[in-house]
Scaffold this motif. Structure first.
Motif, PDB file in Angstrom:
ATOM      1  N   MET A   5       0.837  -1.196   0.000  1.00 28.21           N
ATOM      2  CA  MET A   5       0.000   0.000   0.000  1.00 28.21           C
ATOM      3  C   MET A   5       0.875   1.249   0.000  1.00 28.21           C
ATOM      4  O   MET A   5       1.805   1.361   0.793  1.00 28.21           O
ATOM      5  CB  MET A   5      -0.860  -0.021   1.265  1.00 28.21           C
ATOM      6  CG  MET A   5      -1.808   1.141   1.364  1.00 28.21           C
ATOM      7  SD  MET A   5      -3.109   1.057   0.120  1.00 28.21           S
ATOM      8  CE  MET A   5      -4.393   0.380   1.145  1.00 28.21           C
ATOM      9  N   PRO A   6       0.590   2.191  -0.889  1.00 26.83           N
ATOM     10  CA  PRO A   6       1.362   3.436  -0.860  1.00 26.83           C
ATOM     11  C   PRO A   6       0.983   4.236   0.385  1.00 26.83           C
ATOM     12  O   PRO A   6       0.009   3.919   1.066  1.00 26.83           O
ATOM     13  CB  PRO A   6       0.932   4.145  -2.135  1.00 26.83           C
ATOM     14  CG  PRO A   6      -0.412   3.594  -2.441  1.00 26.83           C
ATOM     15  CD  PRO A   6      -0.418   2.186  -1.949  1.00 26.83           C
ATOM     16  N   SER A   7       1.734   5.241   0.633  1.00 20.37           N
ATOM     17  CA  SER A   7       1.459   6.077   1.800  1.00 20.37           C
ATOM     18  C   SER A   7       0.354   7.081   1.487  1.00 20.37           C
ATOM     19  O   SER A   7      -0.442   7.439   2.348  1.00 20.37           O
ATOM     20  CB  SER A   7       2.757   6.791   2.180  1.00 20.37           C
ATOM     21  OG  SER A   7       2.499   7.907   2.974  1.00 20.37           O
ATOM     22  N   ALA A   8       0.309   7.509   0.235  1.00 20.21           N
ATOM     23  CA  ALA A   8      -0.722   8.471  -0.165  1.00 20.21           C
ATOM     24  C   ALA A   8      -1.070   8.268  -1.627  1.00 20.21           C
ATOM     25  O   ALA A   8      -0.253   7.785  -2.412  1.00 20.21           O
ATOM     26  CB  ALA A   8      -0.216   9.897   0.052  1.00 20.21           C
ATOM     27  N   VAL A   9      -2.304   8.642  -1.949  1.00 18.95           N
ATOM     28  CA  VAL A   9      -2.778   8.441  -3.311  1.00 18.95           C
ATOM     29  C   VAL A   9      -3.337   9.739  -3.882  1.00 18.95           C
ATOM     30  O   VAL A   9      -4.126  10.425  -3.227  1.00 18.95           O
ATOM     31  CB  VAL A   9      -3.894   7.371  -3.334  1.00 18.95           C
ATOM     32  CG1 VAL A   9      -4.636   7.403  -4.665  1.00 18.95           C
ATOM     33  CG2 VAL A   9      -3.313   5.990  -3.079  1.00 18.95           C
ATOM     34  N   PHE A  10      -2.905  10.050  -5.085  1.00 19.56           N
ATOM     35  CA  PHE A  10      -3.490  11.185  -5.801  1.00 19.56           C
ATOM     36  C   PHE A  10      -4.462  10.620  -6.829  1.00 19.56           C
ATOM     37  O   PHE A  10      -4.081   9.891  -7.744  1.00 19.56           O
ATOM     38  CB  PHE A  10      -2.391  11.994  -6.496  1.00 19.56           C
ATOM     39  CG  PHE A  10      -2.923  12.938  -7.542  1.00 19.56           C
ATOM     40  CD1 PHE A  10      -3.934  13.851  -7.240  1.00 19.56           C
ATOM     41  CD2 PHE A  10      -2.415  12.923  -8.838  1.00 19.56           C
ATOM     42  CE1 PHE A  10      -4.438  14.717  -8.215  1.00 19.56           C
ATOM     43  CE2 PHE A  10      -2.907  13.789  -9.813  1.00 19.56           C
ATOM     44  CZ  PHE A  10      -3.922  14.679  -9.494  1.00 19.56           C
ATOM     45  N   ALA A  11      -5.734  10.929  -6.652  1.00 22.24           N
ATOM     46  CA  ALA A  11      -6.742  10.456  -7.598  1.00 22.24           C
ATOM     47  C   ALA A  11      -6.978  11.543  -8.637  1.00 22.24           C
ATOM     48  O   ALA A  11      -7.145  12.712  -8.288  1.00 22.24           O
ATOM     49  CB  ALA A  11      -8.030  10.129  -6.864  1.00 22.24           C
ATOM     50  N   ASN A  56      -5.165   4.547   6.825  1.00 25.22           N
ATOM     51  CA  ASN A  56      -4.272   3.627   6.137  1.00 25.22           C
ATOM     52  C   ASN A  56      -3.555   4.234   4.941  1.00 25.22           C
ATOM     53  O   ASN A  56      -2.525   3.741   4.504  1.00 25.22           O
ATOM     54  CB  ASN A  56      -5.059   2.394   5.688  1.00 25.22           C
ATOM     55  CG  ASN A  56      -5.749   1.722   6.867  1.00 25.22           C
ATOM     56  OD1 ASN A  56      -5.111   1.045   7.673  1.00 25.22           O
ATOM     57  ND2 ASN A  56      -7.041   1.948   7.009  1.00 25.22           N
ATOM     58  N   VAL A  57      -4.144   5.282   4.416  1.00 26.74           N
ATOM     59  CA  VAL A  57      -3.542   5.937   3.264  1.00 26.74           C
ATOM     60  C   VAL A  57      -4.220   7.301   3.110  1.00 26.74           C
ATOM     61  O   VAL A  57      -5.405   7.448   3.378  1.00 26.74           O
ATOM     62  CB  VAL A  57      -3.731   5.070   1.988  1.00 26.74           C
ATOM     63  CG1 VAL A  57      -5.201   4.789   1.737  1.00 26.74           C
ATOM     64  CG2 VAL A  57      -3.095   5.713   0.764  1.00 26.74           C
ATOM     65  N   SER A  58      -3.454   8.283   2.707  1.00 28.06           N
ATOM     66  CA  SER A  58      -4.044   9.601   2.454  1.00 28.06           C
ATOM     67  C   SER A  58      -4.532   9.646   1.016  1.00 28.06           C
ATOM     68  O   SER A  58      -3.914   9.052   0.137  1.00 28.06           O
ATOM     69  CB  SER A  58      -3.009  10.703   2.678  1.00 28.06           C
ATOM     70  OG  SER A  58      -2.869  10.976   4.050  1.00 28.06           O
ATOM     71  N   ILE A  59      -5.639  10.339   0.810  1.00 30.82           N
ATOM     72  CA  ILE A  59      -6.169  10.436  -0.553  1.00 30.82           C
ATOM     73  C   ILE A  59      -6.561  11.875  -0.874  1.00 30.82           C
ATOM     74  O   ILE A  59      -7.197  12.541  -0.058  1.00 30.82           O
ATOM     75  CB  ILE A  59      -7.408   9.533  -0.734  1.00 30.82           C
ATOM     76  CG1 ILE A  59      -7.017   8.071  -0.544  1.00 30.82           C
ATOM     77  CG2 ILE A  59      -8.043   9.764  -2.100  1.00 30.82           C
ATOM     78  CD1 ILE A  59      -8.056   7.087  -1.021  1.00 30.82           C
ATOM     79  N   VAL A  61      -8.676  22.389  -1.160  1.00 29.42           N
ATOM     80  CA  VAL A  61      -9.674  22.326  -0.095  1.00 29.42           C
ATOM     81  C   VAL A  61      -9.283  21.165   0.819  1.00 29.42           C
ATOM     82  O   VAL A  61      -9.428  19.997   0.456  1.00 29.42           O
ATOM     83  CB  VAL A  61     -11.086  22.069  -0.664  1.00 29.42           C
ATOM     84  CG1 VAL A  61     -12.109  22.014   0.464  1.00 29.42           C
ATOM     85  CG2 VAL A  61     -11.463  23.145  -1.666  1.00 29.42           C
ATOM     86  N   GLU A  62      -8.757  21.524   1.982  1.00 36.72           N
ATOM     87  CA  GLU A  62      -8.295  20.474   2.892  1.00 36.72           C
ATOM     88  C   GLU A  62      -9.436  19.918   3.721  1.00 36.72           C
ATOM     89  O   GLU A  62     -10.157  20.657   4.368  1.00 36.72           O
ATOM     90  CB  GLU A  62      -7.248  21.037   3.848  1.00 36.72           C
ATOM     91  CG  GLU A  62      -5.901  21.251   3.201  1.00 36.72           C
ATOM     92  CD  GLU A  62      -4.816  21.469   4.252  1.00 36.72           C
ATOM     93  OE1 GLU A  62      -4.239  22.564   4.257  1.00 36.72           O
ATOM     94  OE2 GLU A  62      -4.597  20.541   5.076  1.00 36.72           O
ATOM     95  N   ARG A  63      -9.555  18.613   3.693  1.00 32.77           N
ATOM     96  CA  ARG A  63     -10.544  17.983   4.562  1.00 32.77           C
ATOM     97  C   ARG A  63      -9.869  16.836   5.314  1.00 32.77           C
ATOM     98  O   ARG A  63      -8.710  17.000   5.729  1.00 32.77           O
ATOM     99  CB  ARG A  63     -11.767  17.586   3.729  1.00 32.77           C
ATOM    100  CG  ARG A  63     -12.535  18.871   3.318  1.00 32.77           C
ATOM    101  CD  ARG A  63     -13.931  18.637   2.825  1.00 32.77           C
ATOM    102  NE  ARG A  63     -13.958  18.361   1.400  1.00 32.77           N
ATOM    103  CZ  ARG A  63     -14.527  19.144   0.465  1.00 32.77           C
ATOM    104  NH1 ARG A  63     -15.146  20.252   0.795  1.00 32.77           N
ATOM    105  NH2 ARG A  63     -14.495  18.819  -0.787  1.00 32.77           N
ATOM    106  N   ASN A  64     -10.540  15.731   5.492  1.00 33.89           N
ATOM    107  CA  ASN A  64      -9.948  14.721   6.373  1.00 33.89           C
ATOM    108  C   ASN A  64      -9.419  13.468   5.705  1.00 33.89           C
ATOM    109  O   ASN A  64      -9.194  12.464   6.362  1.00 33.89           O
ATOM    110  CB  ASN A  64     -10.976  14.276   7.413  1.00 33.89           C
ATOM    111  CG  ASN A  64     -11.782  15.435   7.912  1.00 33.89           C
ATOM    112  OD1 ASN A  64     -11.237  16.492   8.209  1.00 33.89           O
ATOM    113  ND2 ASN A  64     -13.096  15.257   7.997  1.00 33.89           N
ATOM    114  N   SER A  65      -9.265  13.494   4.404  1.00 35.48           N
ATOM    115  CA  SER A  65      -8.785  12.262   3.786  1.00 35.48           C
ATOM    116  C   SER A  65      -7.266  12.251   3.649  1.00 35.48           C
ATOM    117  O   SER A  65      -6.690  11.293   3.165  1.00 35.48           O
ATOM    118  CB  SER A  65      -9.438  12.095   2.410  1.00 35.48           C
ATOM    119  OG  SER A  65      -9.037  13.141   1.549  1.00 35.48           O
ATOM    120  N   THR A  66      -6.656  13.369   4.053  1.00 34.29           N
ATOM    121  CA  THR A  66      -5.194  13.430   4.003  1.00 34.29           C
ATOM    122  C   THR A  66      -4.674  13.847   5.367  1.00 34.29           C
ATOM    123  O   THR A  66      -5.312  14.646   6.059  1.00 34.29           O
ATOM    124  CB  THR A  66      -4.712  14.490   2.981  1.00 34.29           C
ATOM    125  OG1 THR A  66      -5.400  15.726   3.232  1.00 34.29           O
ATOM    126  CG2 THR A  66      -4.996  14.048   1.566  1.00 34.29           C
TER     127      THR A  66
END
Lengths: 348, 348
Positions: B248-254, B277-280, B340-345
């Motif tokens: 699993m990567p540490s973070a994902v850019f969709a 488990n991962v930032s998105i 727009v910062e929210r809670n997925s990262t």
DNA sequence: CTGAAAGCGCTTACAG
DNA sequence: CTGAAAGCGCTTACAG
């Protein structure tokens, strides 16, 4: 103005190649009667070899078909409409028709203007596919006079082919699910948004809701009927209203999943949630509903759009034949819905 | 075939009422030069009084404008396209144009077919609005030859008016956000779906992603570039792939919010979640993103569609004037995006 | 600046 | 069953 530089293949070219007159070619290619099989074959072959396709402008001007149809929708962005539009467009494209998109955009004024000049529309398209449009009597009459072929999705008791779901039954089933879970204080989030053209399904769903309550010896409390349109934002505002009233219902029937999403959002904003504080059920089975755990009545959307488009094309084809208007009585097709239980509803 | 029974107002009627010849009326009404102000006024008044509107069929056949434009989109159901289409349709409608919707429906075959007969299209519409369509050189050439006016949304280095966002910059900003949070093992979910026409923005976003990594002395691991298209389902499958890889990567850019939603779903299906488990992070600021707590780069969608539509109409108007083709060089307009910062990262 | 004429490419009666 | 003719409502050269 710049011009395309491919020389257009005209019907005259087909006539020359096939050794027929242009008028015989015209009739043959449009499947009109009184053409010998032999001539029909020659015309078809020549047209195919030349890649001939009639000029829609010329055809239209001479009184023939325009080769396009219009889709009229309350909006093109809502989940349901976007899918129905795309499915219908695919059928039209495959049938050789251009599809003109007309979105009423939930803006009052555009519908009256459109129906005020149906003759103008009729000059540009052969038929219209109506998506959940609430029509007044004048509008129905104007449509009948326009000469346009018509088919619709989600309409009711209408003198043309229609496909939809049984909205009253779906709503009744949804409300019944809530009632069977033991809920007695139910609210409904539905109806039209301010200034928006009425969506016909809304009133039927409300009726189904009432029916379910009646089945259980209950009547609808007017305070529990909240106008929410069918948008996320409408659902959110409606639920906010409910929360602020200080009198939270036990369960909520949302007219569609997007309305339910909005309601879910409003709950979260207030630190509440479903089904802990209130049970929520929708109609649609939107792609996000699984994710949000929303219990809902699933309906086939693309199928409705595609089917209605097919019916319209059939009428259009038949209208070229003698003995118009369009053989056959209007048909009404109701597709199945089914309850999808998830976690937004539970017994009390 | 039934006929509308309102007798059509013809240009001849306007000519009679105004005391001008039909050709002067024609020129006056189309704002062509070489008409006296006096004649122009009389023509305009008479037309208004009679409610005259030129027959698009006749106009088209005679070589004038068709009064319609086409919107060509990869699909009409995706969040971005549904909104851009509706916004553009509104502008076109207000400008008096019919809008023909052509959805490529992510089906290979329909784009080649369309561009193979641009001459046919040009006969039915005056211009086209391209929404994120990846064009080959032959297609570009065909477009230039077709005589169609063109404008686009989300395209790049293109010889006509375009409006979009700086995709590379937006992607770079998104990835940079992840990097600044301390993530070093980043994956990107983007690109084209199997069999789908390529969406141009995808490659630019990927480039931005690479740029951000390069800024931090990192390079892109090919294993961390997953084709996800731009659909929810595509995002889900891509994330499943990542999960099943056991690495699993540490973070994902969709590549867009819908892809991110799908990724979020996949996580939930596996009992995982973001940002635990991962930032998105996504791009769009979809209406549901707030609800799902998705951090994203917000972009104005309706504005892009409406603006591009306006540019197309402007070209169309100017094209009626002398000295075609269409005065003025192509313009490219980049609208603002913002984080727009929210809670997925979150930081690691 | 303005108008009479031709023509865009079909379809529709009307004769054969 | 088939064809010659007229016409749909505009726009475009071309003369004035």
């Amino acid at each position: 103005m710049p011009q395309a530089n491919t020389p257009r293949v005209r019907i005259q070219d087909v006539a020359a190649l096939s050794g027929l007159s242009i008028c015989t070619v015209s009739r043959a290619l449009r499947q009109l009667p009184n053409v010998s099989e032999h001539a029909r074959g020659r015309a078809r072959d020549a047209a195919a070899k030349l890649g001939y396709k009639a000029s829609s402008a010329a055809s239209r001007l001479a009184g023939g078909s325009t080769g396009s149809v219009a889709i009229i929708a309350p909006t093109a962005t809502a989940w349901f409409f976007a899918r129905a539009v795309e499915a219908a467009e695919e059928v039209f494209a495959d049938g050789g028709y251009d599809t003109v998109l007309i979105s009423l955009r939930n803006r009052s004024g555009v519908q009256p203007k459109l129906f005020g000049d149906l003759a103008g529309l009729a000059q540009r398209v052969d038929g219209v596919l109506l998506l959940n449009i609430a029509l007044g009597e004048t509008e129905m009459a104007a449509l009948a006079e326009s000469g346009l072929a018509v088919a619709s999705v989600g309409m009711h008791g209408v003198p043309w082919d229609n496909v939809g779901i049984d909205n009253a039954e779906a709503a009744r089933a949804a409300a019944t699910h809530l009632l069977e879970l033991g809920h007695r204080d139910l609210a409904i989030l539905a109806g039209s948004e301010t200034g928006a053209p009425t969506v016909v399904t809304a009133s039927e769903r409300r009726r189904g809701f009432e029916l379910a309550l009646a089945d259980h010896g209950l009547t609808v409390d007017p305070d529990r009927v909240i106008d929410a349109g069918s948008s996320i934002e409408g659902g959110r505002l409606a639920m906010v209203k409910l929360i602020e009233s200080g009198r939270m219902p036990s369960a909520v029937f949302a007219g569609c999943d997007e309305t339910a999403f909005g309601a879910l959002m409003a709950l979260r904003e207030s630190g509440l949630s479903a089904p802990e504080n209130v049970s929520i059920i929708g109609i649609d089975d939107h792609q996000m509903s699984w994710f949000l755990g929303l219990t809902t009545m699933a309906q086939p959307v693309a199928d409705q759009g595609a089917f209605a488009a097919t019916l319209l094309i059939d009428r259009l084809h038949r209208s070229g034949l003698p003995n118009p208007p369009f053989a056959g009585p209007p048909s009404n097709h109701l597709l199945e819905t089914k309850l999808v239980e998830r976690n937004s509803t539970r017994g009390r």
